[in-house]
Structures are given as C-alpha cells and as structure tokens.
Write an enzyme that holds these catalytic residues in place. Sequence first.
Site, PDB file in Angstrom:
ATOM      1  N   HIS A  34       0.823  -1.214   0.000  1.00  0.00           N
ATOM      2  CA  HIS A  34       0.000   0.000   0.000  1.00  0.00           C
ATOM      3  C   HIS A  34       0.854   1.260   0.000  1.00  0.00           C
ATOM      4  O   HIS A  34       0.489   2.271  -0.614  1.00  0.00           O
ATOM      5  CB  HIS A  34      -0.924   0.004   1.218  1.00  0.00           C
ATOM      6  CG  HIS A  34      -2.081  -0.921   1.115  1.00  0.00           C
ATOM      7  ND1 HIS A  34      -1.984  -2.264   1.365  1.00  0.00           N
ATOM      8  CD2 HIS A  34      -3.387  -0.689   0.786  1.00  0.00           C
ATOM      9  CE1 HIS A  34      -3.179  -2.836   1.199  1.00  0.00           C
ATOM     10  NE2 HIS A  34      -4.038  -1.901   0.852  1.00  0.00           N
ATOM     11  N   ASP A  64      -5.007  -3.593   8.026  1.00  0.00           N
ATOM     12  CA  ASP A  64      -6.028  -3.654   6.981  1.00  0.00           C
ATOM     13  C   ASP A  64      -6.173  -5.087   6.467  1.00  0.00           C
ATOM     14  O   ASP A  64      -6.480  -5.324   5.297  1.00  0.00           O
ATOM     15  CB  ASP A  64      -5.697  -2.691   5.834  1.00  0.00           C
ATOM     16  CG  ASP A  64      -6.888  -2.435   4.917  1.00  0.00           C
ATOM     17  OD1 ASP A  64      -8.030  -2.490   5.408  1.00  0.00           O
ATOM     18  OD2 ASP A  64      -6.676  -2.187   3.715  1.00  0.00           O
TER      19      ASP A  64
END
Length: 361
Positions: free
Chosen positions: A245, A268
């Site tokens: 990410h 996440d």
Amino acid sequence: AGRHPDWAVVRPRRRSLRRGSRAAPRPSHPAGGRRIRRWAAQLRLLEHGHPGRGVQQGVLGGPLRLGEEPLGEPRAPLGGAGAPSPTQVPGPIEDYRRAVSAIEEASGFAEGARILGVHYEGPFVNSAQCGALRTKFFRAFSNTKVLDELPTIKRFGAKHMMTLAPEAEGGIALISALINRGWIVSVGHTKADFSVLDEALAAGAHHMTHFMNAMPPLHHRSPGPVGWGLLHDEVTCDVIADGVHLERRTLQLLMKLKGRDRLILISDAIAAAGLGDGVYNIWNESISVKDGRTSNQRGNIAGSVISMLDAMKLMRNLGVEEVDLARISSLNAARLLGIDSDCGSIEEGKRADQPLVESNV
C-alpha cells in the site's frame, strides 16, 4: 538497525499491572542467541479478518478458497495478540447486523483477543476514491435516522468508529452527529479540499484512515487530503505498513514528517491473511492474492494479508526504534480511542495484555 525476519508471538500475558511502570517494551532473558520482548497489546484499528475468518462473513464464518470446502470449525475470532476493532465495509444492513451480533458473541470468549468495538469503513464515502469498497452500498447522510439503522455494540465501553468522506452529501453534519453519539470519526476514501477538511476538523474529525491510500496523491499545486494531513499536527494518521500500500521509503518519510506521536500502524488485513497465494471469495467477490498483494476483479488492492506483527517487523527493519514502535503500534491508537488510561503501554495500573515476542538479538 538489525533485521528481524522471524519475530513470533510466544504467548500473551493478561493480568493487571501492579508495580513497575514502563511504557517501552521490556526485555526478558535471551536464550540460544534470541531474546523475548514483552509489548503492550497492539490495538488493531482497521482489520477485516484474520486467517480464515472474516468480519463481514459474521466473524465466526470464513472465506472460501474457490473450489474448496469451508475452512475448519468456528473458533474464537481475530485471535492472537492485540485488541482488534473489527472493520466492516459497505454492504447490506443485514450483513452489518450479522457481523455486529457475532462481534458481541465473540466478546464473551475467555480466550483470544479483547475486542474493542466496531469500525465502519463507509458507507458515507466518495465513490471516486472507492478503492476496494463496493459503491453500490454507498449512502448519503440526510438525517440521524440513517445512523439509527447501523447496528452498534451494546456492551458498556465498546468503541464505535467510522471512516467517512466529509465532502460526501451531508458529510459535516454526519461528523457532528457521530461525535454527539460518542463515535470516533476518521477521514478516508476522500478527495476533499482544504476548506472542507478544515470544517471536518472543526466538527471533530482529527484522524485519517489508511493515509495516502484511497485519496488523491500529493501534488505541488493541489496538495489535497495528503497535504492537509501532513500540515496539521493535531491530525493523526494510520498507515498500512505492508510495503504494498505504501512503498517502504514512503513509510520512512511519514515517520519523519508525522513523528512517533501522530502515526498509527494498521494491518487492513482481510480473511485471506496468512493463507498464501490463491483466489478467495470475500465480500461476495473474488479476491486474488499473489506474492503478498491482494487484488479484486477491478484490479484494485483489496486490503492486506499481513498481521500487526508483520507491520511492526517492517517498521523495525526501516530503523524505527523499539520505544517508538511501541507508540505507533499501541499507545497512539489507545489515545485516539480515549482508552490510554487503561491500555496502550506497560505502566502500573493498566491492563497487562502483553504479547511476548521472540526475535533475534
């Protein structure tokens, strides 16, 4: 800094601390060239699941690797070290109810992680910054009756958090309504400009979700949400430290710019975490995992497959000192949730949810 490729949780410790205040991780006796570190429990603000179990599937259920039978028997959810805040993505109200019911049930398990509450990632977000979220379930805020439909955890002290886009219809009024109900509000999946973000901050939103992801990139003539978040010291940001990410040097930059008191690690993680490469049915769609990177059918990254321990390892390998790692993995999140008098550091009088982590000396 030395590398730590094989950290592992040895076992958690759960009891009240009575003496010996220390906020930093504590060393134990090394054995065989290794050492044990005792950490305050990681507070997991954004987590959609853990190996084989997904929040949106009712926590006690699990994803299916396509073409296979369901995984195992139900077990205590989101197990392991740390305290999770199970996170829901936009979906039908029935899915929300099922998930919250399972979270409440799971809160009664004697073993496993202490569940903090529930985090709604959406549904009041910007479709232009949807990421992996399903836009057909996005909603607009018109009045508080819309909030009444969202199931909440009835347990005293349970924390409720929502990630929203302040520029969405009724966004600023929504922030005020949530703050009045005692919710923590975070800005995410947004492309709001400075003026709207300033309004959001004044209304009570002083945190940003998976910073730099699902928001426009920083541009020298249009700084956007990223520039706003970097500019405001009163704003905290959480980051997905998986190297996918955010590139590793970006993580180093954010650590330098936001500092150890305003950055929070998140995983996440989705229900495919820890299960290896494959294609999984999650959120009623196919999500593929290859070499640690997730992807939905639209080609968007769809969460991570790391644990909080993985995020900590990566940051340690980037040179973050252990005392700062303790802050960004636990204490800062506890402060955001307003529970830092109870947990978040190893101090006298606080909860002693302390995973013991084995690593190289």
